[in-house]
Scaffold this active site. Structure first.
Site, short mmCIF file in Angstrom:
data_model
loop_
_atom_site.label_atom_id
_atom_site.label_comp_id
_atom_site.label_asym_id
_atom_site.label_seq_id
_atom_site.Cartn_x
_atom_site.Cartn_y
_atom_site.Cartn_z
CB ILE A 142 26.51 53.31 -70.90
CG1 ILE A 142 27.72 52.50 -71.43
CG2 ILE A 142 26.82 54.81 -70.89
CD1 ILE A 142 29.01 52.64 -70.68
CE1 TYR A 183 21.40 46.20 -78.41
CE2 TYR A 183 22.64 44.86 -76.84
CZ TYR A 183 22.38 46.09 -77.43
OH TYR A 183 23.12 47.20 -77.06
CE LYS A 204 24.57 46.92 -80.05
NZ LYS A 204 24.90 48.19 -80.72
#
Ligand code: NAI
Length: 259
Positions: free
Chosen positions: A196, A163, A167
Site C-alpha cells: 500500500i 515483522y 504479523k
C-alpha cells in the site's frame, strides 16, 4: 422497499479508537469512519500528525479527537481510554493499526533491538489496547475489534523476521480472541494489507514498486490507504455481525498468485 430490517449498514454515532492514525492507513481509516458518522479518537505516537488529521476531519464536518498514544505504553493506553470515554461516553470499535517495519538480517548487531521494538509495537501493543478497552467494549451493542496484520501475516519475506513473526502473531491473536470474545458479543477480525502507498513504503523507488506490482499483484498496482480503510469499515458494520475470526487479505490478488 424494505425486505430485511434487522441488520443495519450504519455506524453513525458509534465511537472508534484508531492507533497510528497520524498517517497512511490509520489516517485513511479515521477519515472514512468519520465520513460515516463515527466519532473517532485518532491516536498516534506523533501528536502533531494526528492533530492535523483531526483538524481536517472536524473542519469537514466530522467528529474527531486527537490524542497522543504510544501503543507500547500501558499507562498511556489507560489514560487515553479514560480521556476517550470522558469525551464520547462509550467505545464500540478498536482499530489496532499502528506499526513499524524495517529490514534486518539475523547477523545484524542490532537484531535483538529490532525484534523487541517490532514485537512490542506490532503485536504486544495490540493486546495491551484490547485488554484495556475490554470493559468498555463489553457495554457496546456492536463491539468490533479489527487488527491490522499484513500479507506477511501468512506469507513471508527474507530479512523481515521480526515483522513477519509479529504479523503472524496478530493473526493468531485475532483467531484466539475471536473465539474468546465472540460469545461475549465482540467480533475480532484481521485485515491483511498487501503493498500500500503509505509512509511505510515511501522509501521504495517508484520503478521498483511498479516492477513488483506488475510481477506479483493481480491488479498490477500498489493499493491506496483508503481501499484498506473501507475493508476495515466493512468489518465494523452492524450487518457484519457473523464475520468473526477472519483474516482478510486486501492485497489486489497478491496472495493468490502462484508466481
Ligand atoms: P505509516 O508509517 O504510514 O503509519 C504508521 C503509523 O503508526 C504512523 O503514523 C506512526 O507514527 C504510528 N506509530 C508507529 N509506532 C507507534 C507506536 N509505538 N504507537 C503508536 N503509533 C505508532 O504506515 P502504514 O502503511 O499506514 O501502516 C499501518 C499498518 O499497516 C501497520 O500496522 C503496518 O504494519 C501495516 N501494513 C502496511 C503495509 C504497507 O504496504 N504500507 C502492508 C501491510 C501491512
Amino acid at each position: 422497499m424494505k425486505l430485511f430490517k434487522n441488520l443495519s449498514r450504519s455506524v453513525k454515532g458509534k465511537v472508534a479508537i484508531i492507533t497510528g492514525a497520524g498517517s497512511g492507513m490509520g489516517e485513511a481509516t479515521a477519515k472514512v469512519f468519520a465520513e460515516e458518522g463515527v466519532k473517532v479518537v485518532a491516536t498516534d505516537v506523533n501528536l502533531e500528525a494526528v492533530k492535523r488529521v483531526s483538524d481536517e476531519i472536524n473542519t469537514n464536518g466530522g467528529t474527531c479527537y486527537a490524542l497522543h498514544l504510544d501503543v507500547t505504553d500501558k499507562t498511556e493506553i489507560e489514560d487515553c481510554l479514560e480521556e476517550s470515554i470522558k469525551k464520547f461516553g462509550s467505545l464500540d470499535f478498536v482499530i489496532n493499526n499502528a506499526g513499524i517495519s524495517s529490514a534486518t538480517a539475523l547477523e545484524d548487531e542490532n537484531y535483538e533491538n529490532y525484534w523487541d521494538d517490532t514485537l512490542s509495537v506490532v503485536l504486544t501493543g495490540q493486546i495491551k489496547l484490547i485488554r484495556a478497552a475490554l470493559p468498555h467494549l463489553l457495554k457496546s451493542d456492536n463491539a468490533r475489534i479489527v487488527n491490522i496484520s499484513s500479507t506477511e501475516g501468512f506469507g513471508a519475506s527474507p530479512y523481515h523476521s521480526p515483522y513477519t513473526a509479529a504479523k503472524h502473531g496478530v493473526i493468531g491473536l485475532t483467531r484466539s480472541l475471536a473465539l474468546e470474545l465472540g460469545p461475549k458479543g465482540i467480533t475480532v477480525n484481521c485485515i491483511c494489507p498487501g503493498p500500500i502507498n503509505t509512509n511505510m513504503t515511501a522509501a521504495i523507488d517508484e520503478k521498483d514498486k511498479e516492477t513488483y506490482a506488475r510481477r506479483r499483484v493481480g491488479l498490477k498496482r500498489y493499493g491506496e490507504p483508503e481501499e484498506v480503510a473501507h475493508a476495515t469499515l466493512n468489518l465494523c458494520l452492524p450487518s457484519s455481525s457473523y464475520i468473526n475470526g477472519v483474516y482478510l487479505p486486501v492485497d489486489g490478488g497478491l496472495s493468490i498468485r502462484r508466481a
